[in-house]
Design a protein around this motif. Structure first.
Motif, PDB file in Angstrom:
ATOM      1  N   ARG A   1       0.743  -1.386  -0.090  1.00  0.00           N
ATOM      2  CA  ARG A   1      -0.097   0.081   0.104  1.00  0.00           C
ATOM      3  C   ARG A   1       0.994   1.255   0.028  1.00  0.00           C
ATOM      4  N   LYS A   2       0.405   2.104  -0.535  1.00  0.00           N
ATOM      5  CA  LYS A   2       1.191   3.579  -0.718  1.00  0.00           C
ATOM      6  C   LYS A   2       0.353   4.638   0.201  1.00  0.00           C
ATOM      7  N   TYR A   3      -0.757   4.364   0.505  1.00  0.00           N
ATOM      8  CA  TYR A   3      -1.590   5.520   1.808  1.00  0.00           C
ATOM      9  C   TYR A   3      -2.042   4.871   2.582  1.00  0.00           C
ATOM     10  N   LEU A   4      -0.860   4.443   3.617  1.00  0.00           N
ATOM     11  CA  LEU A   4      -1.931   4.023   5.433  1.00  0.00           C
ATOM     12  C   LEU A   4      -2.292   4.752   5.784  1.00  0.00           C
ATOM     13  N   PRO A   5      -3.340   4.964   6.465  1.00  0.00           N
ATOM     14  CA  PRO A   5      -3.591   5.644   7.639  1.00  0.00           C
ATOM     15  C   PRO A   5      -2.296   5.943   8.653  1.00  0.00           C
TER      16      PRO A   5
ATOM     17  N   ASN B   1      -1.049  17.498  13.905  1.00  0.00           N
ATOM     18  CA  ASN B   1      -0.186  17.014  13.573  1.00  0.00           C
ATOM     19  C   ASN B   1       1.103  17.410  14.462  1.00  0.00           C
ATOM     20  N   LYS B   2       0.707  17.417  15.724  1.00  0.00           N
ATOM     21  CA  LYS B   2       2.180  17.568  17.284  1.00  0.00           C
ATOM     22  C   LYS B   2       2.204  15.636  17.135  1.00  0.00           C
ATOM     23  N   ILE B   3       1.726  14.591  17.225  1.00  0.00           N
ATOM     24  CA  ILE B   3       1.686  13.490  16.850  1.00  0.00           C
ATOM     25  C   ILE B   3       1.984  13.035  15.797  1.00  0.00           C
ATOM     26  N   GLN B   4       2.289  13.642  14.561  1.00  0.00           N
ATOM     27  CA  GLN B   4       2.676  13.566  13.331  1.00  0.00           C
ATOM     28  C   GLN B   4       4.808  13.566  13.953  1.00  0.00           C
ATOM     29  N   GLU B   5       4.390  15.462  13.905  1.00  0.00           N
ATOM     30  CA  GLU B   5       5.737  15.665  14.104  1.00  0.00           C
ATOM     31  C   GLU B   5       6.868  14.665  14.925  1.00  0.00           C
TER      32      GLU B   5
ATOM     33  N   GLY C   1       7.170  11.018  12.124  1.00  0.00           N
ATOM     34  CA  GLY C   1       6.946  11.770  11.347  1.00  0.00           C
ATOM     35  C   GLY C   1       6.231  11.140  10.682  1.00  0.00           C
ATOM     36  N   GLY C   2       6.150  11.436   9.079  1.00  0.00           N
ATOM     37  CA  GLY C   2       4.542  10.967   8.372  1.00  0.00           C
ATOM     38  C   GLY C   2       4.245  12.263   8.280  1.00  0.00           C
ATOM     39  N   ARG C   3       2.972  11.981   7.126  1.00  0.00           N
ATOM     40  CA  ARG C   3       2.577  13.015   7.049  1.00  0.00           C
ATOM     41  C   ARG C   3       1.499  13.751   7.659  1.00  0.00           C
ATOM     42  N   LYS C   4       1.701  15.341   7.322  1.00  0.00           N
ATOM     43  CA  LYS C   4       0.775  16.008   8.156  1.00  0.00           C
ATOM     44  C   LYS C   4       0.021  16.753   6.889  1.00  0.00           C
ATOM     45  N   ASP C   5      -1.615  17.634   7.827  1.00  0.00           N
ATOM     46  CA  ASP C   5      -2.633  17.810   7.286  1.00  0.00           C
ATOM     47  C   ASP C   5      -2.125  19.757   7.836  1.00  0.00           C
ATOM     48  N   TYR C   6      -1.842  20.073   6.826  1.00  0.00           N
ATOM     49  CA  TYR C   6      -1.064  21.416   6.493  1.00  0.00           C
ATOM     50  C   TYR C   6      -2.716  22.486   6.218  1.00  0.00           C
ATOM     51  N   LYS C   7      -3.982  21.964   6.332  1.00  0.00           N
ATOM     52  CA  LYS C   7      -4.838  22.734   6.288  1.00  0.00           C
ATOM     53  C   LYS C   7      -5.230  22.494   7.940  1.00  0.00           C
ATOM     54  N   ILE C   8      -4.839  23.748   8.587  1.00  0.00           N
ATOM     55  CA  ILE C   8      -5.372  23.919  10.223  1.00  0.00           C
ATOM     56  C   ILE C   8      -6.193  25.496  10.287  1.00  0.00           C
TER      57      ILE C   8
END
Length: 137
Positions: A6-10, A108-112, A115-122
């Motif tokens: 898979r290329k797009y995992l949660p 996003n704090k968790i992803q920081e 690592g990994g993708r973030k959501d930039y629409k805040i």
């Protein structure tokens, strides 16, 4: 035959978010408790896999982001439920929109941390909801 990966995992934060929501459903939608219990079990399994893949330890800041994420989900749940029932008194969709922005910041704090993708629409909170602002450091 090789199974394609898979290329797009949660992300971990998306799994934690879904866990928080599934936990609310298990408590508030009791006629489907067993189904939500199984979903929770599956999500916990996948979270454990993510934690095993990450070399970053879970910090106090990450735990706080998880707490904030869970609280925002609960507030959104109650706000939207009351709105659908026509109950007034601070239950409006603008608040839900603002709380979703806080929710995305927490994710996003968790992803920081891992690592990994973030959501930039805040989105930011409207001035009338400034009491909801989180004191991130």
């Amino acid at each position: 035959m090789k199974v394609p990966e898979r290329k797009y995992l949660p992300t971990l934060s998306e799994l934690i978010d879904r866990l928080s929501i599934a936990q609310l459903k298990e408590v508030f939608i009791t006629e489907h408790k067993e189904e939500y219990s199984q979903e929770i079990s599956d999500i916990v399994h996948d979270i454990q896999l993510c934690l095993g893949e990450s070399s970053a330890p879970v910090s106090a800041e990450t735990i706080r982001a998880i707490v904030v994420l869970s609280q925002m989900n609960l507030h959104i749940w109650h706000n939207e439920s009351n709105y659908r029932k026509g109950i007034g008194g601070g239950n409006d969709l603008e608040l839900t929109h603002g709380l979703n922005g806080i929710r995305n910041t927490a994710k996003n704090k968790i992803q920081e941390a891992v690592g990994g993708r973030k959501d930039y629409k805040i989105d930011c909170l409207a001035a009338e909801f400034e009491d909801w602002e989180i004191s991130w450091e």
